[in-house]
Design a protein around this motif. Sequence first.
Motif, short mmCIF file in Angstrom:
data_model
loop_
_atom_site.label_atom_id
_atom_site.label_comp_id
_atom_site.label_asym_id
_atom_site.label_seq_id
_atom_site.Cartn_x
_atom_site.Cartn_y
_atom_site.Cartn_z
N ARG A 79 0.80 -1.56 0.42
CA ARG A 79 0.15 0.26 0.15
C ARG A 79 0.81 1.42 0.12
NH1 ARG A 79 -4.94 0.28 4.53
NH2 ARG A 79 -4.68 2.05 3.66
N THR A 80 1.11 2.16 -1.01
CA THR A 80 1.88 3.45 -1.25
C THR A 80 0.51 4.32 -0.06
OG1 THR A 80 0.82 3.69 -3.80
CG2 THR A 80 2.89 2.88 -3.21
N ASP A 81 -0.02 3.96 0.27
CA ASP A 81 -0.92 5.60 0.29
C ASP A 81 -0.97 5.65 1.98
OD1 ASP A 81 -2.57 3.65 0.76
OD2 ASP A 81 -4.40 4.38 1.29
N VAL A 82 0.04 4.91 2.19
CA VAL A 82 0.25 4.44 4.09
C VAL A 82 1.85 4.40 3.98
CG1 VAL A 82 -2.35 4.23 4.19
CG2 VAL A 82 -0.72 2.84 4.28
N PRO A 83 1.88 4.68 5.34
CA PRO A 83 3.81 4.21 5.83
C PRO A 83 3.64 2.72 5.68
CG PRO A 83 3.00 5.87 7.49
CD PRO A 83 1.83 5.78 6.62
N ASN A 84 5.13 1.88 4.87
CA ASN A 84 5.00 0.92 5.73
C ASN A 84 6.18 -0.05 5.35
OD1 ASN A 84 6.45 -0.58 2.02
ND2 ASN A 84 4.48 1.31 1.94
N LEU A 85 6.69 -1.33 6.05
CA LEU A 85 7.64 -1.51 6.13
C LEU A 85 8.14 -2.95 5.13
CD1 LEU A 85 6.68 -2.51 10.24
CD2 LEU A 85 8.29 -0.86 9.55
N LEU A 86 7.88 -2.72 4.08
CA LEU A 86 8.27 -3.46 3.38
C LEU A 86 9.46 -3.41 2.41
CD1 LEU A 86 7.02 -6.29 1.26
CD2 LEU A 86 6.93 -4.32 -0.22
N ALA A 87 10.20 -2.56 2.77
CA ALA A 87 11.66 -2.17 2.04
C ALA A 87 12.77 -3.28 3.31
CB ALA A 87 12.30 -0.86 2.17
N THR A 88 12.16 -2.61 4.63
CA THR A 88 12.96 -3.71 5.55
C THR A 88 13.15 -4.80 5.66
OG1 THR A 88 12.84 -1.52 6.92
CG2 THR A 88 13.40 -3.52 8.39
N ALA A 89 11.38 -5.40 5.22
CA ALA A 89 10.89 -6.59 5.10
C ALA A 89 11.79 -7.45 4.03
CB ALA A 89 9.44 -7.08 5.41
N ARG A 90 11.99 -6.93 3.01
CA ARG A 90 12.88 -7.22 1.75
C ARG A 90 13.91 -7.16 2.09
NH1 ARG A 90 11.31 -5.62 -4.12
NH2 ARG A 90 12.66 -7.00 -5.21
N ALA A 91 14.67 -6.79 2.90
CA ALA A 91 16.48 -6.75 3.02
C ALA A 91 16.81 -7.57 3.34
CB ALA A 91 16.77 -5.15 3.16
N GLU A 92 15.87 -7.93 5.01
CA GLU A 92 15.76 -9.00 5.67
C GLU A 92 15.79 -10.40 4.30
OE1 GLU A 92 16.90 -11.42 8.23
OE2 GLU A 92 17.06 -9.32 9.33
N VAL A 93 14.58 -10.57 4.33
CA VAL A 93 14.63 -12.07 3.61
C VAL A 93 16.06 -12.26 2.10
CG1 VAL A 93 12.12 -12.38 3.70
CG2 VAL A 93 12.83 -11.05 1.89
N GLU A 94 16.06 -11.11 1.98
CA GLU A 94 17.20 -10.98 0.74
C GLU A 94 18.21 -11.60 1.06
OE1 GLU A 94 16.55 -7.37 -1.61
OE2 GLU A 94 15.73 -7.83 -3.05
N GLN A 95 18.87 -11.29 2.62
CA GLN A 95 19.37 -11.40 2.76
C GLN A 95 20.75 -13.22 3.09
OE1 GLN A 95 20.78 -8.96 6.52
NE2 GLN A 95 19.66 -10.39 7.85
N SER A 96 19.38 -13.58 2.98
CA SER A 96 19.38 -15.08 3.68
C SER A 96 20.32 -15.85 2.73
CB SER A 96 18.19 -15.78 2.71
OG SER A 96 17.65 -17.00 3.02
N ASP B 191 -6.54 -0.71 -6.68
CA ASP B 191 -7.89 -0.75 -6.57
C ASP B 191 -8.05 -1.71 -5.90
OD1 ASP B 191 -7.92 -1.41 -8.39
OD2 ASP B 191 -9.23 0.40 -9.64
N ARG B 192 -7.09 -2.97 -6.35
CA ARG B 192 -7.11 -4.40 -5.94
C ARG B 192 -7.58 -4.94 -4.99
NH1 ARG B 192 -5.03 -4.06 -10.98
NH2 ARG B 192 -3.02 -4.85 -9.60
N GLY B 193 -7.73 -5.69 -3.87
CA GLY B 193 -6.57 -6.72 -3.12
C GLY B 193 -6.26 -7.78 -3.12
N LYS B 194 -5.28 -7.87 -2.27
CA LYS B 194 -4.17 -8.06 -2.54
C LYS B 194 -4.25 -9.80 -2.88
CE LYS B 194 -1.66 -10.96 1.44
NZ LYS B 194 -2.00 -11.65 3.33
N PHE B 195 -5.39 -10.80 -2.75
CA PHE B 195 -4.83 -12.02 -3.57
C PHE B 195 -5.34 -12.19 -4.99
CE2 PHE B 195 -5.28 -12.97 1.28
CZ PHE B 195 -4.79 -14.68 0.76
N ALA B 196 -5.95 -10.71 -5.64
CA ALA B 196 -5.53 -10.60 -6.67
C ALA B 196 -4.89 -10.23 -7.39
CB ALA B 196 -7.10 -9.18 -7.14
#
Length: 525
Positions: free
Chosen positions: A320-337, A350-355
């Motif tokens: 969701r780009t309309d509100v703050p999120n933590l995706l960049a941090t989470a992405r960095a965490e999984v990519e260091q695996s 305007d679509r839902g998560k699973f769509a």
Amino acid sequence: MVDHERELEVLRGLWDEQRRHLERHPDGHGQLHYLRKHLGFEPPVRRRLRALDRMTPYVRGRVLEWGCRNATDSAVLRLRFGDGLELHGADVLPAGLFEPFHAFSGLAYRQLEDPVRLPYPDAHFDTIVAHGVLEHVPDPDRSLDELRRVLRPGGRVLIDALPHRWSYTEALPRRSGAPAHGRRYSSRGVRRLLAAHGFRVVAVRRVGMVPAMLSHTPERTRTAYAAAGRAVGRVDAVLERSPLRAFAASLFVVAERPAADDAFLAPGSGLVLGRRANARAALRDAALDARAWVLREGPRLDRAAAQLPRRRVLVLAVERTDVPNLLATARAEVEQSRHDVEVATAAAGDRGKFANVYRLLADHPLDGRDWLLVLDDDVALPEGFLDRFLFVCERFGFALAQPAHRHRSHAAWPVTRRRAAVARLTRFVEIGPVTAFRSATFEALLPFPELRMGWGLDAHWAAIALARGWPVGIVDATPIRHGLRRTASGYAHADAVAEARAFLADRPHLEREEASRTLQTFRRW
């Protein structure tokens, strides 16, 4: 406004009749001592009236007073509702002992031949009143199952005077060796207990701050205390609104049997809101973090995870780009695996998560992948998350899995909250904020349906897993925090429920009671 003085006058008159009746009744002597304490002394009567003030907004229709004895609550409800209620009562005591009260309330009384089994058909009552009963029954688990059976979907059980685990009035007699309740409950414990038996908890309050009985004090003291009954009640009400209520005498609980078609819903919102709730949750997390540190759980898991062959992992996330999120941090965490990880993201739009996930899967095939992770954009992952998480999943053979929630995390399902364990075998994992799918599940579960909110999808997955014998698990050793935004903040609750009802109408799914079970706990690997 309720006229307590009028109700007190009626109850005094009924008590006089009841006392004379018991004095004449061949089996009445044993009940006189109990009723003198509860009806012959004004402070406990006033406390009961305040308890009924809490209950009255929830009372409707056909009512059962469970473990009613003389049915004081039914008498007061008759005063308040007139003929608007159909009142029933059940207890193990013989019929006829409490004729004055039962006759006044118009109570249809049934003597129980079995302390658990209730002689009523399924879904018979709209409301069940349980005032000071649950802590005394021989088998609370079976009794709760029986209450749920006779309560109609959408009906409510009102539990009051439930002994509070942290009550100072319980602690004092225990220290002195005086009689005290054998079973006591915390707010969290009673929520878990009721959820395990298929109830949805609507409210829990800590109530009762000043002593009501004064059973072991001089008569002069009791007389003065009774004369100050109104003032005692006002002090009680003020203290119940203060931080001191953490040590209140008892709990008031409102729980609902969900409508039959909504039995897939979580037992509560699971939101952690307010300073006190956050402080308690932080303390629990700190205690579990300390336990893990003492056991050197993280470093040991890292060493074990290093032995796992490299896996191919696809991580899909909707942002969701309309509100703050933590995706960049989470992405960095999984990519260091150490594993071979690909992360693919899409803007929610305007679509839902699973769509959106459905579309991501079309562009990122799963051929040759060992694991798929679906990740929300507002979740904080712990250090070393992916390597530790995948090791534990494969160590215990989980086909569907999720990391446990920290206590200071919004988590609708209590079963998903972190415990003092490495992992647990369960029947159910959520649709988010992090859900892991092993390759063996891909053919049956993918592609995801184009749902907007996705409620009920996890209940359907759970049924498929059960039918196919897939192990499902929650990994406590890698706890996450889901707290940046309230759960379900991007859509309306009613819309999510309606979508889930339609989706599950012709699909197998697990209901709340089964989904809430922990089958096995693993404390080492």
